[in-house]
Scaffold this motif. Structure first.
Motif, mmCIF file in Angstrom:
data_model
loop_
_atom_site.group_PDB
_atom_site.id
_atom_site.type_symbol
_atom_site.label_atom_id
_atom_site.label_comp_id
_atom_site.label_asym_id
_atom_site.label_seq_id
_atom_site.Cartn_x
_atom_site.Cartn_y
_atom_site.Cartn_z
ATOM 1 N N SER A 40 0.840 -1.197 0.000
ATOM 2 C CA SER A 40 0.000 0.000 0.000
ATOM 3 C C SER A 40 0.879 1.252 0.000
ATOM 4 C CB SER A 40 -0.911 0.012 1.221
ATOM 5 O OG SER A 40 -1.774 -1.088 1.205
ATOM 6 N N SER A 41 2.002 1.209 0.715
ATOM 7 C CA SER A 41 2.876 2.381 0.799
ATOM 8 C C SER A 41 3.458 2.733 -0.574
ATOM 9 C CB SER A 41 4.047 2.146 1.749
ATOM 10 O OG SER A 41 3.643 1.377 2.818
ATOM 11 N N ILE A 42 3.894 1.698 -1.324
ATOM 12 C CA ILE A 42 4.463 1.942 -2.660
ATOM 13 C C ILE A 42 3.394 2.550 -3.566
ATOM 14 C CG2 ILE A 42 5.269 0.762 -4.760
ATOM 15 C CD1 ILE A 42 7.504 0.810 -2.824
ATOM 16 N N VAL A 43 2.179 1.986 -3.476
ATOM 17 C CA VAL A 43 1.074 2.470 -4.306
ATOM 18 C C VAL A 43 0.798 3.945 -4.006
ATOM 19 C CG1 VAL A 43 -1.446 2.293 -4.533
ATOM 20 C CG2 VAL A 43 -0.035 0.237 -4.706
ATOM 21 N N LYS A 44 0.775 4.305 -2.714
ATOM 22 C CA LYS A 44 0.498 5.708 -2.333
ATOM 23 C C LYS A 44 1.605 6.623 -2.835
ATOM 24 C CE LYS A 44 -0.371 4.366 1.913
ATOM 25 N NZ LYS A 44 -0.654 4.342 3.343
ATOM 26 N N PRO A 94 -7.364 -2.162 -7.643
ATOM 27 C CA PRO A 94 -8.618 -2.178 -8.407
ATOM 28 C C PRO A 94 -8.973 -0.773 -8.896
ATOM 29 C CG PRO A 94 -8.861 -3.305 -6.287
ATOM 30 C CD PRO A 94 -7.536 -2.616 -6.257
ATOM 31 N N GLU A 95 -9.805 -0.739 -9.930
ATOM 32 C CA GLU A 95 -10.244 0.511 -10.569
ATOM 33 C C GLU A 95 -10.752 1.557 -9.552
ATOM 34 O OE1 GLU A 95 -10.191 0.944 -14.045
ATOM 35 O OE2 GLU A 95 -10.785 3.023 -13.571
ATOM 36 N N ILE A 96 -11.613 1.113 -8.641
ATOM 37 C CA ILE A 96 -12.197 2.038 -7.656
ATOM 38 C C ILE A 96 -11.116 2.681 -6.792
ATOM 39 C CG2 ILE A 96 -12.878 -0.018 -6.277
ATOM 40 C CD1 ILE A 96 -14.892 2.543 -5.262
ATOM 41 N N VAL A 97 -10.073 1.924 -6.497
ATOM 42 C CA VAL A 97 -8.984 2.467 -5.668
ATOM 43 C C VAL A 97 -8.167 3.484 -6.482
ATOM 44 C CG1 VAL A 97 -6.938 1.882 -4.299
ATOM 45 C CG2 VAL A 97 -8.926 0.372 -4.254
ATOM 46 N N GLN A 98 -7.985 3.186 -7.769
ATOM 47 C CA GLN A 98 -7.285 4.162 -8.630
ATOM 48 C C GLN A 98 -8.013 5.503 -8.588
ATOM 49 O OE1 GLN A 98 -6.381 2.891 -12.694
ATOM 50 N NE2 GLN A 98 -6.518 0.770 -12.013
ATOM 51 N N GLN A 99 -9.342 5.420 -8.714
ATOM 52 C CA GLN A 99 -10.189 6.607 -8.699
ATOM 53 C C GLN A 99 -10.060 7.354 -7.364
ATOM 54 O OE1 GLN A 99 -12.039 7.867 -11.109
ATOM 55 N NE2 GLN A 99 -12.806 9.468 -9.731
ATOM 56 N N ARG A 100 -10.126 6.621 -6.261
ATOM 57 C CA ARG A 100 -10.036 7.229 -4.922
ATOM 58 C C ARG A 100 -8.670 7.884 -4.704
ATOM 59 N NH1 ARG A 100 -14.153 5.696 -1.399
ATOM 60 N NH2 ARG A 100 -15.932 5.359 -2.739
ATOM 61 N N LEU A 132 3.120 10.946 -6.459
ATOM 62 C CA LEU A 132 4.057 11.576 -7.383
ATOM 63 C C LEU A 132 3.525 11.625 -8.815
ATOM 64 C CD1 LEU A 132 7.302 9.981 -5.899
ATOM 65 C CD2 LEU A 132 6.456 12.302 -5.547
ATOM 66 N N GLY A 133 2.249 11.250 -8.971
ATOM 67 C CA GLY A 133 1.593 11.404 -10.270
ATOM 68 C C GLY A 133 1.766 10.231 -11.217
ATOM 69 N N GLY A 134 2.286 9.106 -10.741
ATOM 70 C CA GLY A 134 2.463 7.929 -11.602
ATOM 71 C C GLY A 134 1.196 7.106 -11.717
ATOM 72 N N SER A 135 1.211 6.144 -12.648
ATOM 73 C CA SER A 135 0.041 5.293 -12.843
ATOM 74 C C SER A 135 0.107 4.061 -11.939
ATOM 75 C CB SER A 135 -0.020 4.838 -14.303
ATOM 76 O OG SER A 135 -0.946 3.786 -14.419
ATOM 77 N N VAL A 136 -1.013 3.768 -11.289
ATOM 78 C CA VAL A 136 -1.080 2.580 -10.431
ATOM 79 C C VAL A 136 -2.003 1.521 -11.062
ATOM 80 C CG1 VAL A 136 -0.450 3.690 -8.261
ATOM 81 C CG2 VAL A 136 -2.843 3.676 -8.970
ATOM 82 N N GLU A 137 -2.195 1.669 -12.375
ATOM 83 C CA GLU A 137 -3.011 0.705 -13.095
ATOM 84 C C GLU A 137 -2.391 -0.693 -12.972
ATOM 85 O OE1 GLU A 137 -3.829 2.034 -17.080
ATOM 86 O OE2 GLU A 137 -4.798 0.108 -17.520
ATOM 87 N N GLY A 138 -3.229 -1.679 -12.700
ATOM 88 C CA GLY A 138 -2.739 -3.058 -12.564
ATOM 89 C C GLY A 138 -2.260 -3.379 -11.153
ATOM 90 N N LEU A 139 -2.074 -2.345 -10.345
ATOM 91 C CA LEU A 139 -1.598 -2.574 -8.970
ATOM 92 C C LEU A 139 -2.746 -2.581 -7.973
ATOM 93 C CD1 LEU A 139 1.552 -0.203 -8.911
ATOM 94 C CD2 LEU A 139 1.406 -2.609 -9.598
#
Ligand code: ADP
Length: 162
Positions: A128-132, A146-152, A137-144
């Motif tokens: 979770s820390s890496i994802v945050k 779910p869609e709803i979390v990307q949105q949040r 920093l504005g990078g894409s977390v696609e694939g890491l």
């Protein structure tokens, strides 16, 4: 009937967590994903936001419920009749910490067993820390996550940066 708990901070839930949850479903009759309310980590998402995301992503999974707990996990387990705690392991560092927790939990209640599942191959470096950090920093977390979390995450960081 075996009820297994999958505890964590889930700040936010990642595809690595989901992999562990899905595999726990194959092993146990019922699975309950539980968010720790009194984690020492400073969270990005409130417990309610984390529960909401978890409920949404776990909705398609059979026999999975979502809840939060305060205080000792073993006390929560006793209260709801759970006899298994499922933890995912990524690195040796996870193992050292998780083993200590498992031993302590068994000391507190020896009727509750901890089961470790090795991380799914594509998720070994996912936290979770890496994802945050990537999202902040504005990078894409696609694939890491779910869609709803990307949105949040997008909402959180656009609000934070204004
Ligand atoms: P994080 O360490 O990502 O902040 P949590 O505190 O929510 O996650 O961790 C809850 C549990 O999920 C822990 O047992 C942790 O080892 C496990 N976990 C987290 N990410 C993964 C992953 N990518 N693969 C396997 N297990 C994981």
């Amino acid at each position: 009937m075996t009820l297994a708990l999958v505890p964590g901070s889930f700040d936010p839930v990642t595809n690595g967590h989901l992999d562990i949850i899905q595999r726990a479903v194959e092993l146990f009759d019922e699975v309950r994903v539980v968010v720790a309310r009194n984690s020492s980590k400073t969270p990005l998402f409130t417990v309610e936001e984390r529960l909401e995301m978890l409920r949404e992503v776990c909705a398609p999974l059979p026999r999975v419920t979502v809840d939060s707990f305060e205080g000792l996990l073993v006390n929560y387990a006793l209260k709801c009749g759970a006899t298994v705690i499922v933890k995912g392991l990524r690195f040796v560092s996870d193992f050292e910490y998780e083993l200590q927790m498992a031993l302590m939990n068994r000391r507190l209640n020896n009727a509750i067993e901890t089961v470790f599942l090795p991380t799914g191959a594509p998720y070994s470096d996912l936290s979770s820390s890496i994802v945050k950090e990537i999202a902040r920093l504005g990078g894409s977390v696609e694939g890491l996550v779910p869609e709803i979390v990307q949105q949040r995450l997008r909402e959180k960081y656009s609000i934070h940066s204004t």
